[in-house]
Motif scaffolding. Structure first.
Motif, PDB file in Angstrom:
ATOM      1  N   GLY A 130      11.332  -1.982 -24.069  1.00 56.21           N
ATOM      2  CA  GLY A 130       9.936  -2.394 -24.024  1.00 56.21           C
ATOM      3  C   GLY A 130       9.551  -3.162 -25.267  1.00 56.21           C
ATOM      4  N   THR A 131       8.255  -3.223 -25.510  1.00 54.41           N
ATOM      5  CA  THR A 131       7.719  -3.997 -26.625  1.00 54.41           C
ATOM      6  C   THR A 131       6.964  -3.103 -27.595  1.00 54.41           C
ATOM      7  OG1 THR A 131       7.478  -5.977 -25.245  1.00 54.41           O
ATOM      8  CG2 THR A 131       6.182  -5.892 -27.267  1.00 54.41           C
ATOM      9  N   LEU A 132       7.284  -3.256 -28.874  1.00 51.57           N
ATOM     10  CA  LEU A 132       6.565  -2.559 -29.934  1.00 51.57           C
ATOM     11  C   LEU A 132       5.660  -3.564 -30.631  1.00 51.57           C
ATOM     12  CD1 LEU A 132       6.316   0.134 -31.610  1.00 51.57           C
ATOM     13  CD2 LEU A 132       7.876  -0.951 -33.242  1.00 51.57           C
ATOM     14  N   ALA A 133       4.354  -3.357 -30.547  1.00 49.14           N
ATOM     15  CA  ALA A 133       3.381  -4.226 -31.207  1.00 49.14           C
ATOM     16  C   ALA A 133       2.825  -3.502 -32.424  1.00 49.14           C
ATOM     17  CB  ALA A 133       2.255  -4.596 -30.243  1.00 49.14           C
ATOM     18  N   VAL A 134       2.895  -4.149 -33.578  1.00 46.83           N
ATOM     19  CA  VAL A 134       2.464  -3.552 -34.838  1.00 46.83           C
ATOM     20  C   VAL A 134       1.378  -4.416 -35.456  1.00 46.83           C
ATOM     21  CG1 VAL A 134       3.188  -2.819 -37.142  1.00 46.83           C
ATOM     22  CG2 VAL A 134       4.769  -2.602 -35.210  1.00 46.83           C
ATOM     23  N   GLY A 135       0.247  -3.801 -35.754  1.00 48.57           N
ATOM     24  CA  GLY A 135      -0.849  -4.529 -36.380  1.00 48.57           C
ATOM     25  C   GLY A 135      -1.470  -3.723 -37.504  1.00 48.57           C
ATOM     26  N   ALA A 136      -1.980  -4.400 -38.503  1.00 46.70           N
ATOM     27  CA  ALA A 136      -2.667  -3.730 -39.613  1.00 46.70           C
ATOM     28  C   ALA A 136      -3.542  -4.749 -40.331  1.00 46.70           C
ATOM     29  CB  ALA A 136      -1.669  -3.101 -40.588  1.00 46.70           C
ATOM     30  N   GLU A 137      -4.705  -4.289 -40.798  1.00 47.59           N
ATOM     31  CA  GLU A 137      -5.579  -5.156 -41.578  1.00 47.59           C
ATOM     32  C   GLU A 137      -6.449  -4.307 -42.496  1.00 47.59           C
ATOM     33  OE1 GLU A 137      -8.242  -7.382 -39.188  1.00 47.59           O
ATOM     34  OE2 GLU A 137      -9.173  -5.641 -38.234  1.00 47.59           O
ATOM     35  N   ARG A 138      -6.860  -4.905 -43.594  1.00 46.68           N
ATOM     36  CA  ARG A 138      -7.771  -4.252 -44.524  1.00 46.68           C
ATOM     37  C   ARG A 138      -9.173  -4.747 -44.224  1.00 46.68           C
ATOM     38  NH1 ARG A 138      -5.109  -5.010 -50.351  1.00 46.68           N
ATOM     39  NH2 ARG A 138      -6.806  -3.603 -50.939  1.00 46.68           N
ATOM     40  N   ASN A 139     -10.089  -3.794 -44.042  1.00 46.87           N
ATOM     41  CA  ASN A 139     -11.445  -4.148 -43.623  1.00 46.87           C
ATOM     42  C   ASN A 139     -12.435  -3.129 -44.174  1.00 46.87           C
ATOM     43  OD1 ASN A 139     -13.628  -5.302 -42.252  1.00 46.87           O
ATOM     44  ND2 ASN A 139     -13.209  -4.165 -40.379  1.00 46.87           N
ATOM     45  N   GLY A 140     -13.393  -3.596 -44.969  1.00 48.75           N
ATOM     46  CA  GLY A 140     -14.439  -2.713 -45.476  1.00 48.75           C
ATOM     47  C   GLY A 140     -13.946  -1.573 -46.328  1.00 48.75           C
ATOM     48  N   GLY A 141     -12.940  -1.834 -47.158  1.00 52.83           N
ATOM     49  CA  GLY A 141     -12.453  -0.795 -48.057  1.00 52.83           C
ATOM     50  C   GLY A 141     -11.470   0.174 -47.437  1.00 52.83           C
ATOM     51  N   GLN A 142     -10.970  -0.135 -46.242  1.00 54.45           N
ATOM     52  CA  GLN A 142      -9.974   0.730 -45.624  1.00 54.45           C
ATOM     53  C   GLN A 142      -8.936  -0.100 -44.885  1.00 54.45           C
ATOM     54  OE1 GLN A 142     -12.026   3.313 -42.896  1.00 54.45           O
ATOM     55  NE2 GLN A 142     -12.263   1.742 -41.339  1.00 54.45           N
ATOM     56  N   THR A 143      -7.789   0.503 -44.677  1.00 58.77           N
ATOM     57  CA  THR A 143      -6.714  -0.139 -43.936  1.00 58.77           C
ATOM     58  C   THR A 143      -6.667   0.460 -42.539  1.00 58.77           C
ATOM     59  OG1 THR A 143      -5.383  -0.536 -45.922  1.00 58.77           O
ATOM     60  CG2 THR A 143      -4.228  -0.559 -43.816  1.00 58.77           C
ATOM     61  N   GLU A 144      -6.692  -0.404 -41.539  1.00 54.33           N
ATOM     62  CA  GLU A 144      -6.611   0.018 -40.147  1.00 54.33           C
ATOM     63  C   GLU A 144      -5.225  -0.351 -39.601  1.00 54.33           C
ATOM     64  OE1 GLU A 144      -9.821  -1.871 -38.143  1.00 54.33           O
ATOM     65  OE2 GLU A 144     -11.373  -0.850 -39.315  1.00 54.33           O
ATOM     66  N   ILE A 145      -4.564   0.620 -39.009  1.00 54.95           N
ATOM     67  CA  ILE A 145      -3.207   0.444 -38.481  1.00 54.95           C
ATOM     68  C   ILE A 145      -3.217   0.722 -36.987  1.00 54.95           C
ATOM     69  CG2 ILE A 145      -0.822   1.286 -38.577  1.00 54.95           C
ATOM     70  CD1 ILE A 145      -1.463   2.175 -41.495  1.00 54.95           C
ATOM     71  N   ALA A 146      -2.593  -0.156 -36.215  1.00 55.91           N
ATOM     72  CA  ALA A 146      -2.520   0.034 -34.766  1.00 55.91           C
ATOM     73  C   ALA A 146      -1.092  -0.247 -34.293  1.00 55.91           C
ATOM     74  CB  ALA A 146      -3.497  -0.882 -34.052  1.00 55.91           C
ATOM     75  N   ILE A 147      -0.539   0.686 -33.542  1.00 56.72           N
ATOM     76  CA  ILE A 147       0.808   0.567 -32.978  1.00 56.72           C
ATOM     77  C   ILE A 147       0.707   0.754 -31.467  1.00 56.72           C
ATOM     78  CG2 ILE A 147       3.172   1.429 -33.007  1.00 56.72           C
ATOM     79  CD1 ILE A 147       2.325   0.455 -35.731  1.00 56.72           C
ATOM     80  N   ARG A 148       1.335  -0.152 -30.719  1.00 55.97           N
ATOM     81  CA  ARG A 148       1.382   0.013 -29.262  1.00 55.97           C
ATOM     82  C   ARG A 148       2.813  -0.161 -28.781  1.00 55.97           C
ATOM     83  NH1 ARG A 148       1.491  -2.376 -24.262  1.00 55.97           N
ATOM     84  NH2 ARG A 148       0.087  -1.456 -22.683  1.00 55.97           N
ATOM     85  N   ALA A 149       3.316   0.864 -28.106  1.00 55.08           N
ATOM     86  CA  ALA A 149       4.649   0.807 -27.511  1.00 55.08           C
ATOM     87  C   ALA A 149       4.468   0.757 -26.006  1.00 55.08           C
ATOM     88  CB  ALA A 149       5.463   2.033 -27.916  1.00 55.08           C
ATOM     89  N   GLY A 150       4.836  -0.370 -25.398  1.00 55.71           N
ATOM     90  CA  GLY A 150       4.660  -0.535 -23.969  1.00 55.71           C
ATOM     91  C   GLY A 150       5.968  -0.806 -23.263  1.00 55.71           C
ATOM     92  N   GLY A 151       6.152  -0.178 -22.112  1.00 52.42           N
ATOM     93  CA  GLY A 151       7.387  -0.364 -21.359  1.00 52.42           C
ATOM     94  C   GLY A 151       7.425   0.564 -20.166  1.00 52.42           C
ATOM     95  N   PRO A 152       8.531   0.607 -19.446  1.00 49.18           N
ATOM     96  CA  PRO A 152       8.653   1.481 -18.278  1.00 49.18           C
ATOM     97  C   PRO A 152       8.811   2.947 -18.670  1.00 49.18           C
ATOM     98  CG  PRO A 152      10.714   0.310 -18.658  1.00 49.18           C
ATOM     99  CD  PRO A 152       9.721  -0.253 -19.632  1.00 49.18           C
ATOM    100  N   ARG A 153       7.974   3.786 -18.095  1.00 54.01           N
ATOM    101  CA  ARG A 153       8.042   5.236 -18.284  1.00 54.01           C
ATOM    102  C   ARG A 153       8.170   5.625 -19.759  1.00 54.01           C
ATOM    103  NH1 ARG A 153      12.435   7.524 -14.167  1.00 54.01           N
ATOM    104  NH2 ARG A 153      11.583   9.475 -14.973  1.00 54.01           N
ATOM    105  N   VAL A 154       7.152   5.277 -20.516  1.00 49.57           N
ATOM    106  CA  VAL A 154       7.132   5.572 -21.951  1.00 49.57           C
ATOM    107  C   VAL A 154       7.102   7.088 -22.169  1.00 49.57           C
ATOM    108  CG1 VAL A 154       5.787   5.345 -24.061  1.00 49.57           C
ATOM    109  CG2 VAL A 154       6.018   3.398 -22.504  1.00 49.57           C
ATOM    110  N   ALA A 155       7.996   7.577 -23.009  1.00 50.11           N
ATOM    111  CA  ALA A 155       8.125   9.021 -23.254  1.00 50.11           C
ATOM    112  C   ALA A 155       7.449   9.404 -24.561  1.00 50.11           C
ATOM    113  CB  ALA A 155       9.596   9.415 -23.294  1.00 50.11           C
ATOM    114  N   PHE A 156       6.852  10.606 -24.587  1.00 46.85           N
ATOM    115  CA  PHE A 156       6.224  11.079 -25.821  1.00 46.85           C
ATOM    116  C   PHE A 156       6.198  12.595 -25.810  1.00 46.85           C
ATOM    117  CE2 PHE A 156       2.335  11.864 -28.494  1.00 46.85           C
ATOM    118  CZ  PHE A 156       2.875  11.397 -29.686  1.00 46.85           C
ATOM    119  N   ASP A 157       6.793  13.189 -26.829  1.00 44.81           N
ATOM    120  CA  ASP A 157       6.838  14.642 -26.966  1.00 44.81           C
ATOM    121  C   ASP A 157       5.439  15.165 -27.300  1.00 44.81           C
ATOM    122  OD1 ASP A 157       7.229  17.295 -27.744  1.00 44.81           O
ATOM    123  OD2 ASP A 157       9.131  16.884 -28.732  1.00 44.81           O
TER     124      ASP A 157
END
Length: 217
Positions: A130-157
């Motif tokens: 699948g695809t791993l999308a990684v994003g991050a930006e500094r905004n208003g004195g804080q760092t915002e981090i976003a990760i999205r893992a998309g693909g067939p039947r994504v598994a998560f414990d």
């Protein structure tokens, strides 16, 4: 309550688990090379050894930045270093694609640790590619981090999710859930937040961390 010693032991267990496969491949390759006489097969063994050595080195570099404390918390880290590490890990599997959307030249050490560990969880969830999308930006004195893992039947414990939100009992922590617990400790210490959402099609992970220079005290 998990002690620092317990957490360090669990993280070491996770590191050893993840290093077992590439290091084992190195050992097997050396044994084959010692017995092989055919030039073509010897070259094949050397190629496999080179690949295993590269994967081992990349994983160790990743763990050093994701788990280690070299340089101390609060220092700025070039995001290119994190980008290179994630690129090396995704390139090792042709079923994976990395989408990088971080325009900041540097992020704080805690932010880099959180980003890398969340990204690793995303990669672990893409058991069928699948695809791993990684994003991050500094905004208003804080760092915002976003990760999205998309693909067939994504598994998560589910226990990893509990470790992230703080609902996992200390005696249930393991090498698999220790990185999530580490993230939780970092964001709680710095007054940030972490969240996640899981479906069959995607795993979305996010975190917010105050920038060290904007923190009081």
């Amino acid at each position: 309550m998990t002690s620092s010693l317990d957490l360090a032991s669990l993280l070491c267990s996770r590191l050893c688990h993840d290093m077992l496969s590439p290091v084992g491949a190195l050992n097997n390759g050396l044994e084959l090379l010692a017995d092989e006489k055919d030039p073509a097969m010897r070259q094949r063994c050397l190629d496999l050894l080179e690949q295993s050595a590269r994967i081992s080195a990349n994983k160790l570099k990743f763990f050093r930045l994701a788990y280690g404390a070299a340089g101390g918390f609060g220092e700025q880290v070039p995001v290119d270093e994190a980008h290179e590490l994630l690129t090396s890990l995704t390139e090792a599997d042709e079923r994976l694609t990395l989408e990088w959307a971080v325009s900041e030249p540097t992020l704080s050490k805690p932010a880099i640790k959180v980003l890398l560990n969340l990204a690793a969880m995303g990669l672990d969830s893409l058991v069928r590619g699948g695809t791993l999308a990684v994003g991050a930006e500094r905004n208003g004195g804080q760092t915002e981090i976003a990760i999205r893992a998309g693909g067939p039947r994504v598994a998560f414990d589910a226990n990893i999710g509990k470790a992230l939100d703080g609902s996992l009992d200390a005696d249930e922590l393991s090498g698999r859930t220790a990185p999530a617990h580490l993230i939780r400790l970092i964001v709680e210490r710095d007054g940030g937040a972490v969240q996640y959402h899981h479906s069959k099609e995607a795993l979305v992970l996010g975190a917010m961390l105050p920038d060290p220079e904007g923190m009081i005290g």
